[in-house]
Design a protein around this motif. Structure first.
Motif, PDB file in Angstrom:
ATOM      1  N   ARG A 193      10.983   8.525  -3.410  1.00  0.00           N
ATOM      2  CA  ARG A 193      11.711   8.994  -2.232  1.00  0.00           C
ATOM      3  C   ARG A 193      10.866   8.826  -0.971  1.00  0.00           C
ATOM      4  NH1 ARG A 193      11.594  14.123  -2.414  1.00  0.00           N
ATOM      5  NH2 ARG A 193      13.220  14.555  -0.875  1.00  0.00           N
ATOM      6  N   LEU A 194       9.605   9.277  -1.033  1.00  0.00           N
ATOM      7  CA  LEU A 194       8.738   9.190   0.130  1.00  0.00           C
ATOM      8  C   LEU A 194       8.418   7.743   0.484  1.00  0.00           C
ATOM      9  CD1 LEU A 194       6.187  12.129  -0.215  1.00  0.00           C
ATOM     10  CD2 LEU A 194       8.129  11.928   1.318  1.00  0.00           C
ATOM     11  N   SER A 195       8.225   6.904  -0.524  1.00  0.00           N
ATOM     12  CA  SER A 195       7.917   5.499  -0.264  1.00  0.00           C
ATOM     13  C   SER A 195       9.024   4.863   0.561  1.00  0.00           C
ATOM     14  CB  SER A 195       7.746   4.728  -1.579  1.00  0.00           C
ATOM     15  OG  SER A 195       6.618   5.171  -2.285  1.00  0.00           O
ATOM     16  N   GLY A 196      10.274   5.103   0.163  1.00  0.00           N
ATOM     17  CA  GLY A 196      11.388   4.524   0.899  1.00  0.00           C
ATOM     18  C   GLY A 196      11.436   5.007   2.336  1.00  0.00           C
ATOM     19  N   ALA A 197      11.195   6.314   2.538  1.00  0.00           N
ATOM     20  CA  ALA A 197      11.234   6.864   3.896  1.00  0.00           C
ATOM     21  C   ALA A 197      10.088   6.346   4.749  1.00  0.00           C
ATOM     22  CB  ALA A 197      11.190   8.394   3.826  1.00  0.00           C
ATOM     23  N   VAL A 198       8.896   6.275   4.163  1.00  0.00           N
ATOM     24  CA  VAL A 198       7.730   5.825   4.919  1.00  0.00           C
ATOM     25  C   VAL A 198       7.843   4.344   5.261  1.00  0.00           C
ATOM     26  CG1 VAL A 198       5.224   5.498   4.867  1.00  0.00           C
ATOM     27  CG2 VAL A 198       6.238   7.617   4.004  1.00  0.00           C
ATOM     28  N   ILE A 199       8.393   3.560   4.349  1.00  0.00           N
ATOM     29  CA  ILE A 199       8.609   2.141   4.632  1.00  0.00           C
ATOM     30  C   ILE A 199       9.475   1.984   5.877  1.00  0.00           C
ATOM     31  CG2 ILE A 199       9.978   0.169   3.806  1.00  0.00           C
ATOM     32  CD1 ILE A 199       8.706   0.618   1.060  1.00  0.00           C
ATOM     33  N   MET A 223       0.815  -1.209   0.000  1.00  0.00           N
ATOM     34  CA  MET A 223       0.000   0.000   0.000  1.00  0.00           C
ATOM     35  C   MET A 223       0.851   1.263   0.000  1.00  0.00           C
ATOM     36  SD  MET A 223      -2.932  -1.134   2.759  1.00  0.00           S
ATOM     37  CE  MET A 223      -3.747   0.475   2.804  1.00  0.00           C
ATOM     38  N   ILE A 224       1.998   1.235   0.660  1.00  0.00           N
ATOM     39  CA  ILE A 224       2.792   2.458   0.830  1.00  0.00           C
ATOM     40  C   ILE A 224       3.238   3.054  -0.499  1.00  0.00           C
ATOM     41  CG2 ILE A 224       4.937   3.388   1.790  1.00  0.00           C
ATOM     42  CD1 ILE A 224       4.534   1.457   4.174  1.00  0.00           C
ATOM     43  N   PRO A 225       3.962   2.321  -1.370  1.00  0.00           N
ATOM     44  CA  PRO A 225       4.327   2.933  -2.655  1.00  0.00           C
ATOM     45  C   PRO A 225       3.121   3.255  -3.522  1.00  0.00           C
ATOM     46  CG  PRO A 225       4.942   0.608  -2.615  1.00  0.00           C
ATOM     47  CD  PRO A 225       4.565   0.972  -1.221  1.00  0.00           C
ATOM     48  N   ALA A 226       2.040   2.454  -3.408  1.00  0.00           N
ATOM     49  CA  ALA A 226       0.845   2.733  -4.207  1.00  0.00           C
ATOM     50  C   ALA A 226       0.216   4.062  -3.821  1.00  0.00           C
ATOM     51  CB  ALA A 226      -0.167   1.598  -4.042  1.00  0.00           C
ATOM     52  N   ILE A 227       0.186   4.371  -2.539  1.00  0.00           N
ATOM     53  CA  ILE A 227      -0.402   5.637  -2.080  1.00  0.00           C
ATOM     54  C   ILE A 227       0.353   6.827  -2.651  1.00  0.00           C
ATOM     55  CG2 ILE A 227      -0.648   7.112  -0.036  1.00  0.00           C
ATOM     56  CD1 ILE A 227      -1.317   4.501   1.521  1.00  0.00           C
ATOM     57  N   PHE A 228       1.678   6.797  -2.586  1.00  0.00           N
ATOM     58  CA  PHE A 228       2.451   7.959  -3.028  1.00  0.00           C
ATOM     59  C   PHE A 228       2.540   8.044  -4.543  1.00  0.00           C
ATOM     60  CE2 PHE A 228       3.836   7.328   1.360  1.00  0.00           C
ATOM     61  CZ  PHE A 228       3.520   8.586   1.844  1.00  0.00           C
TER      62      PHE A 228
END
Length: 457
Positions: free
Chosen positions: A388-394, A359-364
């Motif tokens: 960039r955000l996906s990696g940080a949020v993961i 879900m995380i990369p899909a959201i961004f």
């Protein structure tokens, strides 16, 4: 439709300087087929190896406590606290570990983080004997938390290598292969207890010391750094301000927090609630983490196919039902039903781990589409921000989620201290899963804002 950043020459090979790759565009289909897939898959397999050993070292105290007989003078509450300590430290370390690939390079940090695992393993080999003060065990267990950080850096690194359409499977495989380190070290511990008895914990530690060296060596030889990730530490501060970061972190407490917490606690629960011996407990302890680890890529695959939010929602429903089975088994004093319910709960944590991380990369990426279609944003920059955000949020979600393991072990500790049973703890877990069901529906499944509708979650 494939989008290529305008300043990246299409379909060219990755430009390499030693172990640094200067051009990396996995969303370019021609680049991916010609160069990207081979390089990404190679990095994935060696990342899995390092993360696998990291999980084993992080959870080794769930095995070492089984070697601690009456001669150690540590009661059940003390053992639950002992296995909670590395969970806490590993959770905290996941935050700086998330930023480490951007600062030092994914390959470089994998080498360092793998080599650091020698410290808690060698220390444990020295202190695992009766007569060692309890505070020494606590300190060494805390150092074991180093293994918990590896997951965050590994996932942030691998996320950068894969295109959106393949992230669910790749991240699930990376995480699942790492998670399998939990049942593997528990199985090794079982074999040692069955053959050499509970007086030989040094054998377990002696097996893992050379494996750590092997993992660090292969990472140094076979893995790569992606230049575009370097010094991208600003993504972390941006991710902290993003509301979706905290929603996904909360849900990950329910999935991964449950997985790692139950992994640490399962053997102790069997010993203290059903009077199992260390050997009897070890004989089934590894089954749940094994299923939860193996099935994690399936959760990512299901999320790729049906949407991460739907899979996560129904998965939390299943976790709630499984918890009710465990409570019913406890009331009936049925070890068989209790084990079945607990193992099913483990399996569902694995599915949920895979679906939430998809879900995380899909959201961004959905936010990037909105920015492009509604605001006229540059596609290359919008999708770069999404990566960039996906990696940080993961990484952030991994850190917060792992804290769930701490809460689970502290809940069991209090439950056994006050009720001599795990039931009060399980009732609290059930209530939390109900809240997770409500949050998943409210944020991602009911009629939602545009950034969610386009996210494909």
């Amino acid at each position: 439709m494939t989008t290529t950043a305008p300043d990246a020459p299409p379909a060219r090979s990755s430009l390499r300087r030693g172990h640094w790759i200067d051009h990396w565009d996995p969303e370019d289909a021609t680049f991916w087929e010609r160069t990207g897939a081979k390089v990404a898959n190679r990095n994935l397999w060696y990342s899995i190896l390092s993360e696998h050993i990291g999980f084993s070292i992080w959870t080794m105290w769930s095995v070492l406590v089984l070697f601690m007989g009456p001669e150690y003078g540590i009661d059940a509450a003390g053992k639950f606290f002992l296995v909670a300590v590395p969970t806490l430290v590993g959770s905290i370390l996941r935050l700086p570990y998330t930023m480490a690939p951007a600062r030092f390079g994914g390959r470089n940090w994998t080498v360092v983080s793998a080599a650091l695992l020698l410290i808690p393993t060698v220390l444990a080999a020295f202190v695992m004997q009766p007569g060692t003060p309890y505070w020494v065990f606590v300190v060494v267990a805390a150092v074991g938390g180093l293994g918990g950080g590896n997951f965050a850096s590994s996932m942030a690194n691998i996320n950068a290598f894969y295109p959106e359409a393949k992230k669910g499977w790749a991240l699930g495989l990376n995480a699942g292969g790492g998670n399998i380190g939990v049942p593997v070290i528990q199985l090794v511990g079982l074999l040692i207890i069955a053959t050499a008895g509970t007086s030989a914990p040094g054998i377990l530690l002696g097996i893992y010391i050379p494996l750590i060296v092997v993992a660090a060596t292969f990472a140094a030889i076979k893995m790569d750094n992606i230049t575009s990730m370097r010094n991208d530490t600003g993504a972390f501060s941006e991710a902290v301000r993003e509301s979706q970061t905290w929603v996904m972190s909360f849900l990950y407490i329910g999935t991964f927090g449950s997985f790692i917490g139950y992994s640490f606690a399962f053997g102790l629960v069997l010993q203290n609630q059903f009077g199992r011996t260390p050997l009897q407990a070890a004989a089934v302890t590894f089954i749940g983490p094994l299923l939860g680890s193996v099935i994690r890529p399936v959760g990512g695959w299901l999320a790729d196919r049906y949407g991460g939010a739907k899979i996560t929602f129904y998965n939390f429903v299943g976790m709630g039902v499984s918890t009710l089975v465990v409570l019913a088994a406890s009331a009936a004093d049925s070890l068989a039903l209790f084990t079945v319910g607990f193992v099913l709960l483990f399996a569902l944590t694995g599915v949920g781990n895979g679906s939430t991380y998809k879900m995380i990369p899909a959201i961004f990426r959905g936010q990037a589409r909105v920015a492009i279609e509604s605001d006229g944003a540059d596609p290359g920059q919008a999708y770069l921000r999404a990566r960039r955000l996906s990696g940080a949020v993961i990484g952030i979600a991994g850190a917060v989620g792992a804290l769930g393991g701490l809460f689970i072990n502290l809940a069991f500790r209090q439950s056994f201290m006050t009720a001599q049973s795990g039931d009060p703890a399980f009732w609290s877990f059930l209530a939390f899963y109900v809240v997770c069901i409500a949050v998943t529906y409210a944020v991602y499944l009911r009629p939602a804002p545009a950034h969610v509708a386009l996210a494909g979650v």
